[in-house]
Design an enzyme around this catalytic site. Structure first.
Site, PDB file in Angstrom:
ATOM      1  N   CYS A  57     -12.732  54.355 154.879  1.00 63.36           N
ATOM      2  CA  CYS A  57     -11.610  54.893 155.442  1.00 63.36           C
ATOM      3  C   CYS A  57     -11.784  56.404 156.270  1.00 63.36           C
ATOM      4  O   CYS A  57     -10.905  56.665 157.094  1.00 63.36           O
ATOM      5  CB  CYS A  57     -10.645  55.366 154.456  1.00 63.36           C
ATOM      6  SG  CYS A  57     -10.136  53.823 153.703  1.00 63.36           S
ATOM      7  N   HIS A  91      -5.375  59.996 157.433  1.00 65.84           N
ATOM      8  CA  HIS A  91      -5.491  58.605 156.987  1.00 65.84           C
ATOM      9  C   HIS A  91      -4.390  58.123 155.971  1.00 65.84           C
ATOM     10  O   HIS A  91      -3.974  59.004 155.043  1.00 65.84           O
ATOM     11  CB  HIS A  91      -6.851  58.443 156.173  1.00 65.84           C
ATOM     12  CG  HIS A  91      -7.053  57.172 155.434  1.00 65.84           C
ATOM     13  ND1 HIS A  91      -6.900  55.846 156.044  1.00 65.84           N
ATOM     14  CD2 HIS A  91      -7.285  57.158 154.221  1.00 65.84           C
ATOM     15  CE1 HIS A  91      -7.054  55.136 155.119  1.00 65.84           C
ATOM     16  NE2 HIS A  91      -7.315  55.602 154.010  1.00 65.84           N
ATOM     17  N   ASN A  96      -2.604  50.796 153.603  1.00 70.26           N
ATOM     18  CA  ASN A  96      -3.652  51.555 153.998  1.00 70.26           C
ATOM     19  C   ASN A  96      -4.740  50.469 154.680  1.00 70.26           C
ATOM     20  O   ASN A  96      -5.083  49.355 154.242  1.00 70.26           O
ATOM     21  CB  ASN A  96      -4.573  52.002 152.657  1.00 70.26           C
ATOM     22  CG  ASN A  96      -6.008  52.465 153.100  1.00 70.26           C
ATOM     23  OD1 ASN A  96      -6.423  52.465 154.193  1.00 70.26           O
ATOM     24  ND2 ASN A  96      -6.359  53.273 151.832  1.00 70.26           N
TER      25      ASN A  96
HETATM   26  N1  COA Z   1       2.675  47.639 139.437  1.00 69.25           N
HETATM   27  C1  COA Z   1       2.926  48.286 138.166  1.00 69.25           C
HETATM   28  N2  COA Z   1       2.316  48.942 137.098  1.00 69.25           N
HETATM   29  C2  COA Z   1       0.880  49.400 137.697  1.00 69.25           C
HETATM   30  C3  COA Z   1       0.412  49.090 138.822  1.00 69.25           C
HETATM   31  C4  COA Z   1       1.325  48.305 139.655  1.00 69.25           C
HETATM   32  N3  COA Z   1       0.932  47.781 141.000  1.00 69.25           N
HETATM   33  N4  COA Z   1      -0.799  49.701 139.058  1.00 69.25           N
HETATM   34  C5  COA Z   1      -0.853  50.283 137.990  1.00 69.25           C
HETATM   35  N5  COA Z   1       0.253  50.273 137.139  1.00 69.25           N
HETATM   36  C6  COA Z   1       0.353  50.727 135.680  1.00 69.25           C
HETATM   37  C7  COA Z   1      -0.774  51.074 135.043  1.00 69.25           C
HETATM   38  O1  COA Z   1      -1.465  49.838 134.164  1.00 69.25           O
HETATM   39  C8  COA Z   1      -0.575  52.195 134.145  1.00 69.25           C
HETATM   40  O2  COA Z   1       0.020  51.466 132.935  1.00 69.25           O
HETATM   41  P1  COA Z   1      -0.061  52.287 131.403  1.00 69.25           P
HETATM   42  O3  COA Z   1       0.296  53.555 131.399  1.00 69.25           O
HETATM   43  O4  COA Z   1       0.710  51.134 130.748  1.00 69.25           O
HETATM   44  O5  COA Z   1      -1.720  51.830 131.416  1.00 69.25           O
HETATM   45  C9  COA Z   1       0.591  53.044 134.825  1.00 69.25           C
HETATM   46  O6  COA Z   1       1.042  52.043 135.851  1.00 69.25           O
HETATM   47  C10 COA Z   1       0.141  54.082 135.623  1.00 69.25           C
HETATM   48  O7  COA Z   1      -1.355  53.898 136.174  1.00 69.25           O
HETATM   49  P2  COA Z   1      -1.867  55.072 137.119  1.00 69.25           P
HETATM   50  O8  COA Z   1      -3.324  54.353 137.457  1.00 69.25           O
HETATM   51  O9  COA Z   1      -2.037  56.288 136.359  1.00 69.25           O
HETATM   52  O10 COA Z   1      -1.097  55.108 138.310  1.00 69.25           O
HETATM   53  P3  COA Z   1      -0.811  56.129 139.254  1.00 69.25           P
HETATM   54  O11 COA Z   1       0.430  56.949 139.513  1.00 69.25           O
HETATM   55  O12 COA Z   1      -2.402  56.850 139.650  1.00 69.25           O
HETATM   56  O13 COA Z   1      -0.829  55.179 140.711  1.00 69.25           O
HETATM   57  C11 COA Z   1      -2.207  54.482 142.683  1.00 69.25           C
HETATM   58  C12 COA Z   1      -2.017  54.338 141.031  1.00 69.25           C
HETATM   59  C13 COA Z   1      -3.436  53.573 142.955  1.00 69.25           C
HETATM   60  C14 COA Z   1      -0.990  54.138 143.305  1.00 69.25           C
HETATM   61  C15 COA Z   1      -2.786  56.004 142.661  1.00 69.25           C
HETATM   62  O14 COA Z   1      -3.585  56.430 141.832  1.00 69.25           O
HETATM   63  C16 COA Z   1      -3.314  56.136 144.096  1.00 69.25           C
HETATM   64  O15 COA Z   1      -2.854  56.020 145.113  1.00 69.25           O
HETATM   65  N6  COA Z   1      -4.542  56.613 144.084  1.00 69.25           N
HETATM   66  C17 COA Z   1      -5.291  56.619 145.538  1.00 69.25           C
HETATM   67  C18 COA Z   1      -5.819  55.347 145.793  1.00 69.25           C
HETATM   68  C19 COA Z   1      -6.324  55.199 147.282  1.00 69.25           C
HETATM   69  O16 COA Z   1      -5.729  56.067 148.186  1.00 69.25           O
HETATM   70  N7  COA Z   1      -7.343  54.748 147.481  1.00 69.25           N
HETATM   71  C20 COA Z   1      -7.851  54.418 148.672  1.00 69.25           C
HETATM   72  C21 COA Z   1      -8.361  55.716 149.393  1.00 69.25           C
HETATM   73  S1  COA Z   1      -9.052  55.500 151.016  1.00 69.25           S
END
Ligand code: COA
Length: 335
Positions: A119, A261, A291
């Site tokens: 990215c 980004h 993304n």
């Molecule tokens: N739908 C519903 N629930 C979901 C889910 C989805 N698509 N994805 C994860 N969950 C759940 C998890 O299982 C977790 O449940 P639990 O508490 O029962 O275990 C809960 O939601 C929280 O998960 P978590 O991973 O803590 O969520 P988050 O708030 O960190 O959000 C992302 C997840 C991926 C959206 C976030 O971490 C993010 O955007 N990270 C950066 C990723 C990124 O930008 N990558 C590319 C970089 S170039």
């Protein structure tokens, strides 16, 4: 990195272009595949839908269409292009897709190659091409960011599949001895934290004949530790932008547009808050495209240029970040 002073050859920004595939995958449709909801995805990421490549929209096709757009805006004769850098992690051909784009364009006087930095790829490619122009070897360069991550997403993994989409964007840049609109940049990588986001080799061992093993080609789907990537982005991006302002003697209130980004709206908001840049100055099109990896920066810029939001002489602070881990920043003046 020391401040870069304008001496003799500078860079001018001449045109932009973009392309996205026609297939739209909405949050509602994803929730038919994995256990998620429109409300969850929107509130955690800002994304409502993303575009998915069909068989006619591989990275070469998308990159070509975005590049052609940028060339038309720049009003260039295609034969005058010297350099084409394609930032992608998902080439149609692992040996490189940039030469195929060169051929499709008919840019027979250009040298074309791929650059992979996930990215951060577009930003790293823009910096690379700018250095070639400033070095005096080339006059006109096309910088393309194109990715088709839909081919490498695990569509059963709700933690990552909701984030990504496909698309392409391109900028046409030119050497000039009148001014320098590529004001400064900084780049970083940290392979120690690379395990947080990978598109790894399948690493399947086989043997050619007795006692001679080989590892067959092919890749496993994207593996991501979302929380760690999130923490990395909201910590490192403001730091590298603040450093950029310091080395260029600019301040955040001189910035007309913050072009990050497009990974997650919460990351954009957090970086904006830390730099005290108001929301109105932060470009975002995450809602429509998610993304698109190396494509996000030129895609969101092209949209803003076409809508006459980014205007001649606007100051743009940009930052790319992602797998590697890699991140970088650049300060440019449009035009
Ligand atoms: N739908 C519903 N629930 C979901 C889910 C989805 N698509 N994805 C994860 N969950 C759940 C998890 O299982 C977790 O449940 P639990 O508490 O029962 O275990 C809960 O939601 C929280 O998960 P978590 O991973 O803590 O969520 P988050 O708030 O960190 O959000 C992302 C997840 C991926 C959206 C976030 O971490 C993010 O955007 N990270 C950066 C990723 C990124 O930008 N990558 C590319 C970089 S170039």
């Amino acid at each position: 990195m020391e401040e870069k002073k304008f001496n003799q050859i500078g860079v001018s920004f001449k045109g932009s272009g973009s392309y996205v595939p026609h297939q739209i995958l909405s949050n509602q449709k994803i929730s038919q595949k994995v256990d998620t909801s429109d409300e969850w995805i929107k509130s955690r990421t800002g994304i409502s839908e993303r575009r998915i490549s069909s068989s006619e929209d591989n990275v070469t096709d998308m990159g070509y269409k975005a590049a052609l757009n940028a060339i038309q805006k720049a009003n260039w004769d295609i034969k005058t292009i010297d350099l084409i850098v394609l930032a992608t992690s998902t080439p149609h051909d692992l040996f490189g897709s940039a030469p195929s784009i060169q051929a499709k364009l008919g840019a027979s006087n250009a040298v074309a190659f791929d650059l992979t930095a996930a990215c951060s790829g577009f930003l790293f490619a823009l910096i690379t091409a700018s250095q070639f122009l400033k070095g005096g070897n080339f006059k006109r360069a096309l910088v393309i960011g194109a990715d088709q991550l839909s081919s490498f997403v695990d569509w059963n993994d709700r933690r990552s599949c909701i984030l990504f989409g496909d698309g392409a964007g391109a900028l046409a840049i030119e050497a000039t001895n009148k001014f320098d609109n590529f004001i400064g940049f900084d780049m970083r990588t940290d392979g120690e934290r690379g395990c947080f986001l990978n598109l790894p080799s399948k690493n399947i061992k086989d043997s050619i004949i007795d006692n001679i093993d080989f590892v067959s080609g092919g890749f496993s789907p994207i593996q991501m530790n979302g929380q760690e990537v999130y923490k990395f982005a909201v910590r490192e991006v403001p730091i590298i932008l603040k450093k950029l302002f310091k080395i260029t003697n600019y301040s955040s209130d001189q910035v007309d547009w913050l072009v990050l980004h497009q990974a997650n709206q919460r990351i954009l908001d957090s970086v904006g808050e830390k730099l005290k840049i108001p929301k109105e100055k932060i470009l975002s099109n995450l809602e429509k495209y998610g993304n698109t990896s190396a494509a996000t920066i030129p895609l969101v810029m092209d949209e803003a240029i076409r809508k006459n939001r980014i205007k001649q002489n606007d100051i743009i602070a940009t930052s790319g970040f992602g797998a590697g881990l890699s991140w970088g920043s650049a300060l440019i003046k449009w035009g």
